[in-house]
Structures are given as C-alpha cells and as structure tokens.
Design a protein around this motif. Sequence first.
Motif, mmCIF file in Angstrom:
data_model
loop_
_atom_site.group_PDB
_atom_site.id
_atom_site.type_symbol
_atom_site.label_atom_id
_atom_site.label_comp_id
_atom_site.label_asym_id
_atom_site.label_seq_id
_atom_site.Cartn_x
_atom_site.Cartn_y
_atom_site.Cartn_z
ATOM 1 N N CYS A 12 1.072 -1.371 0.060
ATOM 2 C CA CYS A 12 0.131 0.158 -0.314
ATOM 3 C C CYS A 12 0.773 1.566 0.071
ATOM 4 N N LEU A 14 0.889 5.723 -1.399
ATOM 5 C CA LEU A 14 -0.275 7.199 -1.553
ATOM 6 C C LEU A 14 0.179 7.883 -2.728
ATOM 7 N N LYS A 15 -0.625 8.213 -3.077
ATOM 8 C CA LYS A 15 -0.450 9.334 -4.440
ATOM 9 C C LYS A 15 -0.996 10.844 -3.482
ATOM 10 N N SER A 20 -4.321 9.984 -2.498
ATOM 11 C CA SER A 20 -5.220 8.805 -2.710
ATOM 12 C C SER A 20 -4.442 8.251 -2.336
ATOM 13 N N LEU A 21 -4.848 6.728 -1.693
ATOM 14 C CA LEU A 21 -4.399 5.732 -1.231
ATOM 15 C C LEU A 21 -4.268 4.580 -2.260
ATOM 16 N N VAL A 22 -3.240 3.651 -2.226
ATOM 17 C CA VAL A 22 -2.556 3.198 -3.553
ATOM 18 C C VAL A 22 -3.114 1.177 -2.838
ATOM 19 N N LEU A 23 -3.325 1.096 -3.628
ATOM 20 C CA LEU A 23 -3.547 -0.124 -2.791
ATOM 21 C C LEU A 23 -3.219 -1.388 -4.229
ATOM 22 N N ALA A 24 -1.690 -2.416 -3.647
ATOM 23 C CA ALA A 24 -2.145 -3.933 -4.504
ATOM 24 C C ALA A 24 -2.255 -4.791 -4.127
ATOM 25 N N ARG A 35 -4.949 -3.463 -8.576
ATOM 26 C CA ARG A 35 -3.889 -2.277 -7.779
ATOM 27 C C ARG A 35 -5.521 -1.994 -7.884
ATOM 28 N N ARG A 36 -5.538 -0.274 -7.021
ATOM 29 C CA ARG A 36 -7.132 0.191 -6.534
ATOM 30 C C ARG A 36 -6.201 1.207 -6.136
ATOM 31 N N THR A 37 -6.768 2.391 -6.695
ATOM 32 C CA THR A 37 -6.633 4.039 -6.626
ATOM 33 C C THR A 37 -7.671 4.335 -5.671
ATOM 34 N N HIS A 61 -14.943 1.740 -0.752
ATOM 35 C CA HIS A 61 -13.704 1.600 -0.776
ATOM 36 C C HIS A 61 -13.531 0.251 0.643
#
Lengths: 167, 189
Positions: A12, A14-15, A20-24, A35-37, A61
């Motif tokens: 996990c 950040l952007k 935004s949180l970014v997850l793989a 992958r989810r933003t 989410h």
Amino acid sequence: MGDGDEYLLKKCGLKFDPPSLVLAYVDMKTNKLRRRTMPLRDFHKNSKLEEFITELKSAKHGQFVKLIPRGQLVRLLTIVKDKLNGMSLEASLARNSELEKIDPEENLNKVDDETLQRKKLQMDALFEKNRKKPGDPGFEYDIEVDFENQVKIESSGWDSDGSDPEF
Amino acid sequence: MDGYKPQQLSTYALTLFNYKTEVNKQSVSVDFWDTAGQERFNNMHPSYYHQAHACVIVFDATRKITYKNLPDWLKELREYRPEIPCLCAANKIDADPNVTKRSFGFAKKHNMPFYYVSASEGTNVVKLFKDAIKAAVAYKNNPTDFMDEIMMELENFELETDKSKEDKEEVSDSGLDSPKSHTDDKPDS
C-alpha cells in the motif's frame, strides 16, 4: 468468510495529486494481482484521523481499506495531512519515523496524545503478530510455563543502575 | 473463562469485567478493574482502590521505564490499600524470550509473587489471574486492614442472604500500554 480471505494485501502507498491511497492486492478467487486507487475525498488538513478512518471503512472502498493494518493506515494518512499542512515529504517521513520509534527509557505517560497513539499502534502490531486467540491453530487456553524456578543466568540490570533508591 | 462481561464506560475511563468462578467450592464473583489509560493522569482515581482485594501490577519487559515506574504505582496502591495482596507480572515475554532468564528484584523485594507472562500468546495469563483471585478471596476472608475488618463485620451483619462473594481486583498496568490488550485477551476467550 470475511474480506480477509477474498483479498491478500501486497502493498500500500500514496499518491498526492489528488491525495489517494493505492493498494496492490491479490484477488484470491482469480489469483490475479490487482491495483486500486482510492481518492481521499473530504480529507483536510484538520481532519480527525480516527473519524476519517471510520468513514473510509464504511464508504465505497471500505472492504479494501480494512485490509490495511491500522498502524500503516494511520501513518499514510498522517503523511498526507502533513503535506496538506505544508510539510515536505522528507520532513514528514522523519517525523513519522520518530512517532513510531519505541524508546525503552521514554515514559509514554508524559508524551502528547498523537505520540502515544502512534507508539501504541506499533505495540499493538506486535501484540497482533504474536497473538494466539481462540480458534487459531495452536491456541491453548491455559499455558503454564514455570520460568521462576529456572536458573537466572543474569540479573535484568534494571535493578542496579542506582537511578532509583526504591530498588 | 467464558463468564467475562466486558463493559466499557469510556466517559469514566473505566473498563470492568465481571467473572464468576469458584474458589474452594465457594462461588465467587470477581470484578476486574482495568486501568483503561488512567495512568496518563499520573495516578489512578481513588475509586480504583476502594475495596479492592488484590492487585496485579504489570510492567513491559521490553521497556525499562515501565519497570522503573513500579515503585511509584506500588506506593500509591499502598496509600489506599496497605495490606491487600499484590502480584507482579513481566509482560511481553513473547517479544523477547530472553527476559525469562533474567531476574527482576522488585517483586522479591516487596514479597510479591512474580510471573513471566505473554498477554499476546497467553503464557501464564490464566495462572496469574487464578492466583490473584485465590489471593483476593483469602484476603477478603481474613482481612488485616482495619477498614476491611469493619466491612466484613457489616457484611456478616447483613447475613447470609447474599451468597455470592464480591471481590474486586485491580489490574494496574504500571503505565504505558494499552492495558486492555493485556487483559482482554484471555478473559474474552
């Protein structure tokens, strides 16, 4: 079963633009890496983290947010917040590392609330990592181990540094 | 220990667990009082000590400061409860198993039973609480504190209509951790 079995969190991060949180994660049903933003809408420099996390978890989410260990989620959101407050990324990373550092000599009853919270989250993570609860493999209700009658190879060293006359 | 009924009254920074058990074939109702973060205020609310019959004082074996704070907490306890049994535990032996090879002088100095425990893995947690309950009941049946003697007189006066014995046990954490995570673990199971 719960979400924890459907998805396996890999990474996990950040952007910043927009925040935004970014997850793989691996979708266990299809065994594919996804992958989810997740944009952090309504997150402001004065947002209360606890409340915001509660909202995140019940929002769109939510089931993915729940995959992130709490300590890590708090860390990521704190970095976003620092940024919104004008702090540089480097300064924020340094500040966050400091917040998470456990110093055995530091009296945590005397630190501010944010510091205490962050250090508790670190300790909670260790607690959860080693935790055996009912239903877990190897769980035993009553584990008795007699360490008291073991030969003590050394003193703790905590009694004899002369810093406290009570000892 | 299925009988624990956790009750969180956050307004009063108070966490209570009631637990029904038997000691010497006598039914006993135990109230566990968790410190619930009160140590932040540098002392416990006096109600914590009121009619407590035993105390479990815990330090974090990975953090020296919590050990160094024990004398202050014990001192406060003894101001309110000079005679009740107090048991001492070194927690987090899971984090560093080597601590079980080390000796800690505080408990011996103050004549307390001492336990190496892991709240996380469960090691010696049930043992600690069983011993604490036994000690509490023994103390309650034969108090050496003046106020307790009076309380016992009054109780006898009220007679045997109420069969269950109420014991209160304080769980003091010496400080710094989430005390909940120490005590919720086993009792909930």
